[in-house]
Design a protein around this motif. Structure first.
Motif, PDB file in Angstrom:
ATOM      1  N   THR A  14      -0.901 -17.176 -16.710  1.00  0.00           N
ATOM      2  CA  THR A  14      -1.052 -15.744 -17.014  1.00  0.00           C
ATOM      3  C   THR A  14      -0.391 -14.925 -15.902  1.00  0.00           C
ATOM      4  OG1 THR A  14      -3.130 -16.119 -18.158  1.00  0.00           O
ATOM      5  CG2 THR A  14      -2.675 -13.848 -17.407  1.00  0.00           C
ATOM      6  N   VAL A  15       0.426 -13.956 -16.321  1.00  0.00           N
ATOM      7  CA  VAL A  15       1.133 -13.089 -15.364  1.00  0.00           C
ATOM      8  C   VAL A  15       0.615 -11.636 -15.547  1.00  0.00           C
ATOM      9  CG1 VAL A  15       3.344 -12.217 -14.587  1.00  0.00           C
ATOM     10  CG2 VAL A  15       3.148 -14.557 -15.467  1.00  0.00           C
ATOM     11  N   ASN A  16       0.172 -10.967 -14.408  1.00  0.00           N
ATOM     12  CA  ASN A  16      -0.350  -9.610 -14.441  1.00  0.00           C
ATOM     13  C   ASN A  16       0.619  -8.640 -13.786  1.00  0.00           C
ATOM     14  OD1 ASN A  16      -3.205 -10.117 -15.412  1.00  0.00           O
ATOM     15  ND2 ASN A  16      -3.113 -11.502 -13.628  1.00  0.00           N
ATOM     16  N   GLU A  17       0.555  -7.376 -14.211  1.00  0.00           N
ATOM     17  CA  GLU A  17       1.398  -6.342 -13.599  1.00  0.00           C
ATOM     18  C   GLU A  17       0.484  -5.162 -13.186  1.00  0.00           C
ATOM     19  OE1 GLU A  17       5.498  -4.076 -14.676  1.00  0.00           O
ATOM     20  OE2 GLU A  17       3.869  -3.840 -16.129  1.00  0.00           O
ATOM     21  N   THR A  18       0.542  -4.731 -11.883  1.00  0.00           N
ATOM     22  CA  THR A  18      -0.235  -3.601 -11.378  1.00  0.00           C
ATOM     23  C   THR A  18       0.702  -2.666 -10.624  1.00  0.00           C
ATOM     24  OG1 THR A  18      -2.199  -4.972 -11.130  1.00  0.00           O
ATOM     25  CG2 THR A  18      -2.146  -2.873  -9.911  1.00  0.00           C
ATOM     26  N   ILE A  19       0.632  -1.356 -10.918  1.00  0.00           N
ATOM     27  CA  ILE A  19       1.481  -0.354 -10.249  1.00  0.00           C
ATOM     28  C   ILE A  19       0.558   0.589  -9.441  1.00  0.00           C
ATOM     29  CG2 ILE A  19       3.179   1.491 -10.563  1.00  0.00           C
ATOM     30  CD1 ILE A  19       3.835   0.255 -13.269  1.00  0.00           C
ATOM     31  N   HIS A  20       0.870   0.696  -8.108  1.00  0.00           N
ATOM     32  CA  HIS A  20       0.107   1.624  -7.236  1.00  0.00           C
ATOM     33  C   HIS A  20       0.912   2.886  -7.034  1.00  0.00           C
ATOM     34  CE1 HIS A  20      -2.700  -1.578  -6.178  1.00  0.00           C
ATOM     35  NE2 HIS A  20      -1.611  -2.392  -5.961  1.00  0.00           N
ATOM     36  N   TYR A  21       0.191   4.064  -7.003  1.00  0.00           N
ATOM     37  CA  TYR A  21       0.815   5.375  -6.776  1.00  0.00           C
ATOM     38  C   TYR A  21       0.226   5.957  -5.473  1.00  0.00           C
ATOM     39  CZ  TYR A  21       1.879   4.816 -11.742  1.00  0.00           C
ATOM     40  OH  TYR A  21       2.299   4.339 -12.945  1.00  0.00           O
ATOM     41  N   VAL A  22       1.049   6.241  -4.444  1.00  0.00           N
ATOM     42  CA  VAL A  22       0.559   6.740  -3.140  1.00  0.00           C
ATOM     43  C   VAL A  22       1.522   7.791  -2.629  1.00  0.00           C
ATOM     44  CG1 VAL A  22      -0.555   4.576  -2.564  1.00  0.00           C
ATOM     45  CG2 VAL A  22       1.825   4.920  -1.889  1.00  0.00           C
ATOM     46  N   TYR A  23       0.966   8.634  -1.665  1.00  0.00           N
ATOM     47  CA  TYR A  23       1.797   9.624  -0.986  1.00  0.00           C
ATOM     48  C   TYR A  23       2.559   8.936   0.115  1.00  0.00           C
ATOM     49  CZ  TYR A  23      -0.886  13.184  -3.462  1.00  0.00           C
ATOM     50  OH  TYR A  23      -1.456  13.948  -4.421  1.00  0.00           O
ATOM     51  N   LYS A  24       3.409   9.817   0.753  1.00  0.00           N
ATOM     52  CA  LYS A  24       4.252   9.286   1.804  1.00  0.00           C
ATOM     53  C   LYS A  24       3.438   8.783   2.966  1.00  0.00           C
ATOM     54  CE  LYS A  24       8.276  10.544   4.605  1.00  0.00           C
ATOM     55  NZ  LYS A  24       9.246  11.618   4.949  1.00  0.00           N
ATOM     56  N   ASP A  25       2.261   9.379   3.093  1.00  0.00           N
ATOM     57  CA  ASP A  25       1.441   8.917   4.225  1.00  0.00           C
ATOM     58  C   ASP A  25       0.568   7.757   3.851  1.00  0.00           C
ATOM     59  OD1 ASP A  25      -0.382  10.044   2.548  1.00  0.00           O
ATOM     60  OD2 ASP A  25      -1.130  11.554   3.975  1.00  0.00           O
ATOM     61  N   GLY A  26       0.725   7.300   2.618  1.00  0.00           N
ATOM     62  CA  GLY A  26      -0.016   6.112   2.176  1.00  0.00           C
ATOM     63  C   GLY A  26      -1.312   6.402   1.513  1.00  0.00           C
ATOM     64  N   SER A  27      -1.605   7.603   1.342  1.00  0.00           N
ATOM     65  CA  SER A  27      -2.878   7.906   0.695  1.00  0.00           C
ATOM     66  C   SER A  27      -2.682   7.837  -0.811  1.00  0.00           C
ATOM     67  CB  SER A  27      -3.368   9.294   1.138  1.00  0.00           C
ATOM     68  OG  SER A  27      -2.420  10.303   0.799  1.00  0.00           O
ATOM     69  N   LYS A  28      -3.749   7.593  -1.511  1.00  0.00           N
ATOM     70  CA  LYS A  28      -3.724   7.436  -2.953  1.00  0.00           C
ATOM     71  C   LYS A  28      -3.324   8.732  -3.614  1.00  0.00           C
ATOM     72  CE  LYS A  28      -6.680   6.074  -6.858  1.00  0.00           C
ATOM     73  NZ  LYS A  28      -8.024   5.576  -7.210  1.00  0.00           N
ATOM     74  N   ALA A  29      -2.397   8.597  -4.518  1.00  0.00           N
ATOM     75  CA  ALA A  29      -1.964   9.797  -5.212  1.00  0.00           C
ATOM     76  C   ALA A  29      -2.478   9.828  -6.631  1.00  0.00           C
ATOM     77  CB  ALA A  29      -0.427   9.865  -5.241  1.00  0.00           C
ATOM     78  N   ALA A  30      -2.657   8.637  -7.212  1.00  0.00           N
ATOM     79  CA  ALA A  30      -3.163   8.559  -8.595  1.00  0.00           C
ATOM     80  C   ALA A  30      -3.744   7.158  -8.783  1.00  0.00           C
ATOM     81  CB  ALA A  30      -2.017   8.785  -9.600  1.00  0.00           C
ATOM     82  N   ASP A  31      -4.440   7.043  -9.891  1.00  0.00           N
ATOM     83  CA  ASP A  31      -5.048   5.734 -10.180  1.00  0.00           C
ATOM     84  C   ASP A  31      -3.940   4.700 -10.450  1.00  0.00           C
ATOM     85  OD1 ASP A  31      -7.569   6.755  -9.969  1.00  0.00           O
ATOM     86  OD2 ASP A  31      -7.799   7.110 -12.154  1.00  0.00           O
TER      87      ASP A  31
END
Length: 516
Positions: A492-509
């Motif tokens: 099984t192969v999973n795909e996860t996309i992270h969204y963050v600001y330039k400073d590394g803080s979370k920008a979206a889920d």
């Protein structure tokens, strides 16, 4: 040759008598007359002898008769001789066959062929004379045997040459060794009798009157001239003359007659025969049953005389192999040595060569090869080559019978010359043999799918039976490559996309895709 010589028979006899008296004193000739005739001549066939009159009845007035008388010793041809007598050709002008006289180089026991040959054909190197009373055309032999093996009474089997003049007539006759074509087209050996060119003289049919006619054969040893005189009914004397070659040193003598579909009483009456006996031997070539299989000659290096020598040779006889000189067990007579010394005048005996059938052999080798290939014709295993089987066929040339042997260890076809049995070890008397069963090889990654050998399957080539008519055996076993092994694996192969600001803080889920 002289024709129609007019001379008184009594004058002729007186001249011959005077000449013989001189010869007797000088050469010590043997004298034969009616009283001692059977001491010097042998009767054969239908011939009978009347000692009171000195008459030999060669044939009675009956169909299909053959008779002759032969001199038991040979004549010294370096010395003069004279035969005085009378002949009776019968009383039927349309009868057969006539009377033949022959001097020849064969054995004293040899007998010429009857019928159209008048007892002359079949004799070796014969100088003959015949009073022929029946016209014969050329007759090709019906027998495919050589002349020495044809019965003297089988005239059709032997064949004969055509007459040179319409019968009745008299002529000299010579025999020569010839290859003659038979009725079926094969070629055979014959001592073939032919009228001597230019010597034939007609006789009158009135001479065939049942009466005796004066007949004289005279030979001059100095000039080697042979003269025959025959007195016709009207008193006319016919004369025939020929010259005898120097090569004739000692000659046998025979007088013969025969009848067939036509017949006559045929007789010879002896008055006298004065000759010098040669010292000679006979030679015979016989098989193990005593049957004559060939003709031979004897040479006399110092002449055919007492204290001289004789020589004979072993002959090459087709279909036979020499094994021994007769010790008496084959013919009943013990053979003389092949060469030796002549100890007495006349016949000193017989040299007898004994032959066994010469077996012939043929060989044939049969092979078996098995090939192992894939469907594309590529070899998948080493071919199997069986131990070859060799067949030996032995043929008896006398009756044509065969015996068959086989071997897997030898090809040596040497035979025992007397029995025809193979001399080498390893032969089995059998008409067929087997190649043993052969298991198909196990080939990794392949499976056998076909086999063209008879009575076989995918596991083996069965035993194969062969004989001497079989061709080489070539079989093929075909293999196919095994199918590949398939394996499966689940992941099984999973795909996860992270969204963050330039400073590394979370920008979206995070985005989480549906797993694959």
């Amino acid at each position: 040759m002289e024709n129609n010589v007019q001379i008184s028979y009594s004058t002729l006899i007186q001249q011959l008598s005077t000449a013989n008296e001189l010869a007797l004193d000088e050469e010590a000739l043997t004298h034969v007359d009616k009283d001692n005739f059977l001491q010097y001549f042998t009767l054969n066939g239908s011939a009978t002898y009347d000692a009171i009159t000195g008459t030999v009845t060669l044939t009675p007035d009956e169909n299909n008769e053959v008779g002759n008388f032969s001199l038991t010793s040979k004549i010294d041809m370096n010395t003069s001789f004279t035969l005085i007598g009378q002949v009776n050709l019968g009383s039927d002008p349309n009868g057969a066959d006539g009377i033949g006289f022959a001097f020849h180089n064969g054995n004293t026991t040899d007998i010429g062929n009857a019928g159209g040959n008048l007892g002359i054909g079949g004799l070796q190197d014969a100088i003959g004379f015949k009073l022929d009373t029946w016209s014969n055309g050329y007759q090709a032999p019906s027998s495919d045997e050589d002349g020495s093996e044809v019965s003297s009474t089988d005239s059709n089997g032997f064949g004969w040459n055509g007459d040179s003049l319409k019968a009745p007539y008299g002529t000299f006759v010579n025999t020569s060794n010839q290859e003659i074509t038979t009725k079926d087209g094969s070629t055979v050996q014959r001592w073939w009798a032919e009228d001597t060119a230019g010597s034939a003289q007609s006789l009158s049919k009135t001479d065939i009157n049942g009466q005796f006619h004066d007949f004289v054969v005279q030979y001059d040893g100095a000039t080697r001239t042979l003269t025959v005189n025959y007195t016709e009914t009207d008193g006319n004397v016919l004369t025939w003359t020929t010259t005898v070659s120097d090569s004739y040193q000692a000659m046998a003598m025979i007088v013969s007659a025969s009848t067939g579909g036509a017949k006559n009483l045929q007789q010879f009456k002896i008055t006298s025969f004065d000759f010098k006996q040669a010292a000679t031997v006979d030679v015979e070539y016989v098989d193990t049953t005593g049957k004559k299989i060939a003709e031979g000659t004897v040479s006399y290096p110092n002449g055919a005389a007492v204290n001289g020598t004789y020589e004979t040779t072993q002959a090459d006889v087709d279909g036979y192999t020499f094994i021994e000189m007769d010790d008496g067990s084959v013919t009943g007579a013990k053979s003389l040595t092949a060469t030796g010394t002549l100890t007495q005048a006349g016949n000193n005996g017989t040299v007898i060569y004994v032959y066994a059938p010469a077996y012939t052999e043929t060989t044939k080798t049969v092979n078996e090869t098995i090939s192992y290939i894939d469907q594309d014709g590529n070899s998948v295993a080493s071919s199997h080559t069986a131990k070859p089987v060799t067949f030996l066929t032995v043929t008896n040339p006398v009756d044509g019978s065969t015996v068959i042997y086989y071997s897997t260890t030898t090809t040596d076809g040497t035979l025992d010359k007397e029995t025809g049995i193979p001399t080498a070890a390893g032969w089995t008397k059998e008409t067929n043999a087997d190649f043993p069963e052969v298991a198909n090889p196990v080939v990794k990654g392949y499976t056998a799918i076909s086999n063209d050998a008879p009575d076989s399957d995918l596991t083996k080539v069965s035993a194969q039976t062969v004989d001497n008519s079989s061709n080489d055996l070539n079989f093929t076993v075909v293999y196919t490559k095994n199918a590949s092994t398939v394996t499966t694996e689940t992941r099984t192969v999973n795909e996860t996309i992270h969204y963050v600001y330039k400073d590394g803080s979370k920008a979206a889920d995070d985005y989480v895709a549906t797993p694959v």
